[in-house]
Scaffold this motif. Structure first.
Motif, PDB file in Angstrom:
ATOM      1  N   GLU A 180      -4.345 -14.541   3.924  1.00 29.34           N
ATOM      2  CA  GLU A 180      -3.351 -13.632   4.505  1.00 29.34           C
ATOM      3  C   GLU A 180      -3.930 -12.599   5.463  1.00 29.34           C
ATOM      4  N   TRP A 181      -5.232 -12.433   5.501  1.00 28.44           N
ATOM      5  CA  TRP A 181      -5.833 -11.334   6.252  1.00 28.44           C
ATOM      6  C   TRP A 181      -5.443 -11.310   7.727  1.00 28.44           C
ATOM      7  N   ILE A 240      -3.419  -9.261  -2.195  1.00 33.19           N
ATOM      8  CA  ILE A 240      -3.701  -9.976  -0.945  1.00 33.19           C
ATOM      9  C   ILE A 240      -4.609 -11.176  -1.206  1.00 33.19           C
ATOM     10  N   LEU A 275       3.470  -7.236   3.203  1.00 35.85           N
ATOM     11  CA  LEU A 275       3.413  -8.173   2.081  1.00 35.85           C
ATOM     12  C   LEU A 275       4.776  -8.801   1.812  1.00 35.85           C
TER      13      LEU A 275
END
Length: 162
Positions: A33-34, A29, A148
């Motif tokens: 992207e969080w 990650i 993802l």
């Protein structure tokens, strides 16, 4: 070794696999992207990873009959952590605590000791809690994999079993 302990050990191996492979996904990650959220009514990537990493400790608190407030404190223990490495360490530490508890139980306790979650009418025996924690972790590992993939990560099915 008794059949009960053999089953316990197989379930713990599967739980360890789920945690290990989840950690390999978490390690990929990127900070940008969080906030990814597949749909408005779903958790963000950060919320999902926080929940996933907390499962062994949260479910341990539940099966040890902690109050709803105590369980919420455990569940939210990673709030504010955005470092994949820190989340992985927390996940592994939570697994170690859960595993230590399960390994401390006698065969009789695994099969007959019942504990009741604050949200259930009836209790469950400890071996069923082990099954619940294992399946709960795999469920959210699958979600993480899909998040993802949707976010463009090059993932393959085989990485989920290594």
């Amino acid at each position: 070794m008794s059949g009960t302990f053999a089953v316990r050990d197989h379930l713990l191996e599967e739980l360890e696999l789920s945690v290990r492979t989840s950690c390999s996904l978490i390690a990929q990650i990127q900070p940008t992207e969080w906030d990814f959220r597949p749909q408005d009514n779903m958790r963000s990537l950060m919320e999902l990873v926080h929940h996933l990493a907390a499962i062994p400790a949260t479910d341990l608190a539940i099966l040890q009959e902690k109050t709803e407030q105590e369980v919420a404190e455990v569940e939210n223990g990673a709030a504010g952590i955005a470092s994949p490495d820190e989340l992985i360490q927390r996940f592994q530490a939570n697994l170690a605590l859960f595993k230590q508890y399960i390994l401390s139980l006698s065969e009789d306790e695994l099969l007959t000791k019942s504990s009741k979650a604050y949200y259930l009418e009836h209790g469950m025996v400890q071996i069923k809690w082990l099954i619940e924690v294992t399946t709960h972790t795999f469920h959210h590992r699958s979600q993480l994999y899909n998040y993802l993939k949707q976010n463009g990560h090059e993932l393959n099915f085989f990485m989920l079993y290594m």
